[in-house]
Design a protein around this motif. Structure first.
Motif, PDB file in Angstrom:
ATOM      1  N   ARG A   1      25.930   3.239  25.822  1.00 45.39           N
ATOM      2  CA  ARG A   1      27.416   2.873  25.285  1.00 45.39           C
ATOM      3  C   ARG A   1      28.263   3.187  26.510  1.00 45.39           C
ATOM      4  NH1 ARG A   1      26.184   6.532  20.980  1.00 45.39           N
ATOM      5  NH2 ARG A   1      25.259   5.421  19.363  1.00 45.39           N
ATOM      6  N   VAL A   2      28.085   2.525  27.614  1.00 43.61           N
ATOM      7  CA  VAL A   2      28.637   2.668  28.939  1.00 43.61           C
ATOM      8  C   VAL A   2      29.318   1.279  29.412  1.00 43.61           C
ATOM      9  CG1 VAL A   2      27.601   4.941  29.701  1.00 43.61           C
ATOM     10  CG2 VAL A   2      26.434   2.715  30.162  1.00 43.61           C
ATOM     11  N   HIS A   3      30.021   0.554  28.457  1.00 43.85           N
ATOM     12  CA  HIS A   3      30.433  -0.573  28.855  1.00 43.85           C
ATOM     13  C   HIS A   3      31.183  -0.655  30.115  1.00 43.85           C
ATOM     14  CE1 HIS A   3      28.573  -2.049  25.178  1.00 43.85           C
ATOM     15  NE2 HIS A   3      29.243  -0.983  24.354  1.00 43.85           N
ATOM     16  N   ALA A   4      32.226   0.351  30.247  1.00 42.70           N
ATOM     17  CA  ALA A   4      33.242   0.604  31.200  1.00 42.70           C
ATOM     18  C   ALA A   4      32.311   0.590  32.712  1.00 42.70           C
ATOM     19  CB  ALA A   4      34.107   1.676  31.099  1.00 42.70           C
ATOM     20  N   LEU A   5      31.207   0.899  32.484  1.00 43.83           N
ATOM     21  CA  LEU A   5      30.759   0.948  34.071  1.00 43.83           C
ATOM     22  C   LEU A   5      30.443  -0.499  34.684  1.00 43.83           C
ATOM     23  CD1 LEU A   5      29.254   3.173  35.738  1.00 43.83           C
ATOM     24  CD2 LEU A   5      27.205   2.405  34.517  1.00 43.83           C
ATOM     25  N   GLY A   6      30.710  -1.429  33.919  1.00 41.33           N
ATOM     26  CA  GLY A   6      30.815  -2.749  34.387  1.00 41.33           C
ATOM     27  C   GLY A   6      32.023  -2.753  35.684  1.00 41.33           C
ATOM     28  N   LEU A   7      33.159  -1.860  35.310  1.00 46.40           N
ATOM     29  CA  LEU A   7      34.176  -1.758  36.371  1.00 46.40           C
ATOM     30  C   LEU A   7      33.675  -1.475  37.626  1.00 46.40           C
ATOM     31  CD1 LEU A   7      37.344  -1.695  36.551  1.00 46.40           C
ATOM     32  CD2 LEU A   7      37.113   0.753  35.875  1.00 46.40           C
ATOM     33  N   VAL A   8      32.600  -0.843  37.923  1.00 46.37           N
ATOM     34  CA  VAL A   8      31.976  -0.480  39.186  1.00 46.37           C
ATOM     35  C   VAL A   8      31.002  -1.630  39.488  1.00 46.37           C
ATOM     36  CG1 VAL A   8      30.738   1.136  40.493  1.00 46.37           C
ATOM     37  CG2 VAL A   8      32.173   2.234  38.682  1.00 46.37           C
TER      38      VAL A   8
ATOM     39  N   MET B   1      20.347  -7.452  47.008  1.00 45.07           N
ATOM     40  CA  MET B   1      19.235  -7.340  45.954  1.00 45.07           C
ATOM     41  C   MET B   1      19.555  -6.049  45.210  1.00 45.07           C
ATOM     42  SD  MET B   1      17.235  -9.753  45.725  1.00 45.07           S
ATOM     43  CE  MET B   1      16.058  -9.122  44.818  1.00 45.07           C
ATOM     44  N   ALA B   2      19.936  -5.031  45.631  1.00 48.07           N
ATOM     45  CA  ALA B   2      20.160  -3.796  45.148  1.00 48.07           C
ATOM     46  C   ALA B   2      21.361  -3.727  44.176  1.00 48.07           C
ATOM     47  CB  ALA B   2      20.746  -2.604  46.156  1.00 48.07           C
ATOM     48  N   SER B   3      22.422  -4.819  44.692  1.00 51.96           N
ATOM     49  CA  SER B   3      23.498  -4.834  43.413  1.00 51.96           C
ATOM     50  C   SER B   3      22.923  -5.838  42.320  1.00 51.96           C
ATOM     51  CB  SER B   3      24.556  -5.495  44.309  1.00 51.96           C
ATOM     52  OG  SER B   3      24.369  -6.851  44.552  1.00 51.96           O
ATOM     53  N   LEU B   4      21.996  -6.725  42.826  1.00 52.05           N
ATOM     54  CA  LEU B   4      21.522  -7.408  41.651  1.00 52.05           C
ATOM     55  C   LEU B   4      20.485  -6.765  40.750  1.00 52.05           C
ATOM     56  CD1 LEU B   4      21.112 -10.465  40.438  1.00 52.05           C
ATOM     57  CD2 LEU B   4      19.240 -10.760  42.249  1.00 52.05           C
ATOM     58  N   LEU B   5      19.790  -5.943  41.112  1.00 49.85           N
ATOM     59  CA  LEU B   5      18.980  -4.922  40.239  1.00 49.85           C
ATOM     60  C   LEU B   5      20.009  -3.961  39.602  1.00 49.85           C
ATOM     61  CD1 LEU B   5      16.200  -4.086  42.678  1.00 49.85           C
ATOM     62  CD2 LEU B   5      16.145  -5.540  40.804  1.00 49.85           C
ATOM     63  N   ALA B   6      21.155  -3.695  40.076  1.00 45.59           N
ATOM     64  CA  ALA B   6      21.737  -2.639  39.244  1.00 45.59           C
ATOM     65  C   ALA B   6      22.546  -3.315  38.356  1.00 45.59           C
ATOM     66  CB  ALA B   6      22.994  -2.173  40.587  1.00 45.59           C
ATOM     67  N   THR B   7      23.208  -4.725  38.641  1.00 48.34           N
ATOM     68  CA  THR B   7      23.737  -5.313  37.580  1.00 48.34           C
ATOM     69  C   THR B   7      22.783  -5.590  36.350  1.00 48.34           C
ATOM     70  OG1 THR B   7      24.957  -6.387  39.111  1.00 48.34           O
ATOM     71  CG2 THR B   7      24.863  -7.590  37.114  1.00 48.34           C
ATOM     72  N   GLY B   8      21.488  -6.158  36.668  1.00 54.12           N
ATOM     73  CA  GLY B   8      20.603  -6.342  35.545  1.00 54.12           C
ATOM     74  C   GLY B   8      19.985  -4.799  34.797  1.00 54.12           C
ATOM     75  N   ALA B   9      20.134  -3.806  35.392  1.00 55.56           N
ATOM     76  CA  ALA B   9      19.793  -2.525  34.779  1.00 55.56           C
ATOM     77  C   ALA B   9      21.100  -2.210  33.969  1.00 55.56           C
ATOM     78  CB  ALA B   9      19.651  -1.320  35.763  1.00 55.56           C
ATOM     79  N   TYR B  10      22.285  -2.131  34.444  1.00 53.93           N
ATOM     80  CA  TYR B  10      23.673  -2.039  33.611  1.00 53.93           C
ATOM     81  C   TYR B  10      23.610  -3.097  32.296  1.00 53.93           C
ATOM     82  CZ  TYR B  10      28.147  -2.840  31.984  1.00 53.93           C
ATOM     83  OH  TYR B  10      29.258  -2.992  31.217  1.00 53.93           O
ATOM     84  N   LEU B  11      23.046  -4.272  32.493  1.00 60.13           N
ATOM     85  CA  LEU B  11      23.141  -5.257  31.486  1.00 60.13           C
ATOM     86  C   LEU B  11      22.199  -4.850  30.367  1.00 60.13           C
ATOM     87  CD1 LEU B  11      23.848  -8.374  33.314  1.00 60.13           C
ATOM     88  CD2 LEU B  11      25.358  -7.263  31.902  1.00 60.13           C
TER      89      LEU B  11
END
Length: 197
Positions: free
Chosen positions: A95-102, A78-88
């Motif tokens: 302007r941190v598109h490359a953070l998707g690499l993590v 769930m934490a990774s799901l929330l992190a993914t949503g926050a990143y998106l």
């Protein structure tokens, strides 16, 4: 029916998280002129993978009656799901598109962990609403700290490249790492939001 649907949704989530991880890696490793197309494709794959991940969690929660806050691997998922949503939501603003690499590989690993690890039975002494609120606030804080750590790693990589006067990853129009200022602002805001939680 529930187990079959769960397996399909899980497979889609894992496949899309894996593909988006590769696309984000290629975005950094092999910059090309059409990086906006690759950025959008990676973000779209990650968003659809996160949606499938959410479908897997919902299926496990409501159909299979597995509480997502009573096991550590499900809570991390769930934490990774929330992190993914926050990143998106934050990738364009900061302007941190490359953070998707993590974010994409972490989502992949924690989704795999949720599926393959068994759920231990837990004794509950506090009210379920308190536990749910407590876990949700912790998960959101963890998600924001995950994004902050990814931004910090990219900041250090970018700073080292600047000190060594290497420019391969610095060209923003060709899909390199974000500017130090953008990474610094994103890192600061992620930490400010995550710490109180």
């Amino acid at each position: 029916m529930s187990a079959g649907l769960s397996l399909v949704v899980f497979s889609v989530a894992v496949l899309l998280y894996g593909i988006s991880s590769v696309v984000y890696y290629l975005e950094i490793a092999r910059p090309r002129a059409d990086e906006t197309t690759r950025n959008r494709a990676a973000a779209l794959l990650l968003a659809v993978g996160a949606t499938a991940h959410l479908g897997f969690v919902v299926n496990a929660s409501f159909v299979a009656h597995v509480c997502p806050v009573h096991s550590i691997h499900f809570a991390l998922s769930m934490a990774s799901l929330l992190a993914t949503g926050a990143y998106l939501m934050a990738r364009r603003r900061f302007r941190v598109h490359a953070l998707g690499l993590v974010v994409a590989p972490v989502g992949l690993l924690l989704t795999l962990g949720t599926f393959f690890l068994g759920s231990p039975p837990g004794a509950r002494k506090l009210p379920a609403s308190f536990i749910g609120l407590h876990v949700l606030s912790n998960l959101i804080g963890d998600a924001l700290f995950l994004l902050a750590s990814g931004a910090a790693v990219m900041y250090l990589m970018q700073e080292k490249r600047l000190k060594n006067k290497k420019t391969a990853l610095l060209v923003k129009k060709k899909g390199g790492l974000p500017a130090l200022d953008s990474l610094d602002k994103a890192l600061h805001r992620f930490l400010l939001a995550g710490f109180p939680l």
